[in-house]
Write a protein that holds these residues in place. Sequence first.
Motif, short mmCIF file in Angstrom:
data_model
loop_
_atom_site.label_atom_id
_atom_site.label_comp_id
_atom_site.label_asym_id
_atom_site.label_seq_id
_atom_site.Cartn_x
_atom_site.Cartn_y
_atom_site.Cartn_z
N LEU A 14 0.88 -1.28 0.02
CA LEU A 14 0.08 0.03 -0.03
C LEU A 14 1.02 1.24 0.04
CD1 LEU A 14 -3.02 -1.00 2.43
CD2 LEU A 14 -2.71 -0.87 -0.07
N ALA A 15 2.17 1.13 -0.50
CA ALA A 15 2.96 2.30 -0.41
C ALA A 15 2.43 3.24 -1.14
CB ALA A 15 4.37 1.82 -1.02
N TRP A 16 1.70 3.11 -2.26
CA TRP A 16 1.05 4.02 -3.14
C TRP A 16 0.41 4.99 -2.46
CZ3 TRP A 16 -4.19 4.19 -2.77
CH2 TRP A 16 -4.60 2.96 -2.34
N ILE A 17 -0.29 4.86 -1.08
CA ILE A 17 -1.07 5.82 -0.45
C ILE A 17 -0.23 7.00 0.06
CG2 ILE A 17 -1.73 6.02 2.09
CD1 ILE A 17 -3.09 3.32 2.03
N LEU A 18 1.27 6.96 0.23
CA LEU A 18 2.06 7.99 0.33
C LEU A 18 1.99 9.41 -0.52
CD1 LEU A 18 4.84 6.72 2.80
CD2 LEU A 18 2.56 7.67 3.31
N PRO A 19 2.56 8.84 -1.70
CA PRO A 19 2.41 9.76 -2.83
C PRO A 19 1.24 10.44 -2.95
CG PRO A 19 3.12 7.52 -3.77
CD PRO A 19 2.97 7.52 -2.21
N LEU A 20 0.02 9.48 -2.81
CA LEU A 20 -1.11 9.92 -3.22
C LEU A 20 -1.79 11.20 -2.01
CD1 LEU A 20 -3.39 9.18 -5.37
CD2 LEU A 20 -4.71 8.07 -3.45
#
Length: 389
Positions: A277-283
Amino acid sequence: MDAHLHEWLNLLLRWIHFIVGVAWIGASFYFNWLENNLDRRPPQEDGIAGNLWAVHGGGFYHLKKFSTGPDTLPSPLHWFKWEAYTTWLSGFSLLVVVYYVNARAWLIDPAVMALEPWQGIAVGVGAVLGSWFVYDALCRALRARPVALALAVFAWFALLAFVLANLLSGRAAYIHVGAAIGTVMVANVFFVIIPAQKEMVAALAERRALDPATGENGLLRSRHNNYLTLPVLFTMISSHFPSTYGNAHGWLVLVLLSVTGVAVRHYFNVRHRGNRLAWILPLAFLAMVGIMIMTAPKPVTGGARVSDAEMLSIMTSRCATCHAANPGQAGFTAPPKGIELDTLDKIRAQRDAINQVTVVTHTMPIGNLTGMLPEERDTVGRWIQAQKP
Ligand code: HEC
């Protein structure tokens, strides 16, 4: 209340609130981290679910988590509850000292709704205490459906933000949403989590089986508390950011920032299971940029040239009653935030800040105590615009 005494009471309570709040949230983050990072790989000692080695400060630590509990009740057994209770007590006292003692300045904004101080205080206290009853009722009704429950709790706080933004000053609306969430969190500790732990300890002492529902309910409430921390921490620092609470859609700004905070918390909660779920941070970063753009000032254009004398006259009558070395306004003993607005040079030096609080947002004059007119905000905006090179 004497202004100097008031300031020191504010200082003392705020310092205490900050210290115990750090102790509470710090312990809560730590235990959450511990739970997520336990080494549960077999073989484990008998009755142990997982263990963890850590190095910190002066030495090595080895922690173990029991599958059910030890055979006999250890003593001393440490509890973590006073951090939460003292955070609430100091926070509520601070709310009274800052927002209720001087309700006309801090709690009420006549441009939002011309409430009497007692009405504003009733709205504030009602929102803070009422939220617990609504939240608790939702938890009981939707216990078996955690996702629906989370959405319902979220919808309640979003509604509260909207309603309070239409009754109180923007800044008071934010702090009351924060106080309401914080109260729910502390009440969870007091009414559910600690009683569940007491039940666990009693079951151990009496050597009887524990009703699994007790632990599950405590766990659900702690999980809610965990997700609510980032939004609540933002509301606690929000008074430094007039472009958030002073926005025409301040409640929506708060809702969007809270969603971002909850998402980031979720990433850190599940990170130990891999970086899926690392994409949460840039999002979340993009969301922050989006909210920044949404709250950006609109340029002031057109209109007649504003003379320096006209600007100085507005600042003198509307602002310098507080923002001067010796404020004339009752309750003020020093210029707020050290900002003085009684000469053209000082006004010029502060022009960006003035623009932010009087033109872009309407958070100054505080509580519009000096009765600034909409035309005057316009005039101030045009003068500042003309100063830009
Ligand atoms: C009744 C007193 C009062 C009046 C009148 C008043 N202010 Fe303030 N002002 C305050 C206080 C109190 C603060 C500090 C707020 C805080 O602690 O966050 C403040 C803070 C500010 C800040 C700093 C904001 C920040 O968040 O850093 C600016 C800029 C400012 N005022 C400008 C003005 C201007 C411009 C006017 C006139 C249009 C004005 N003020 C009128 C009391 C007043």
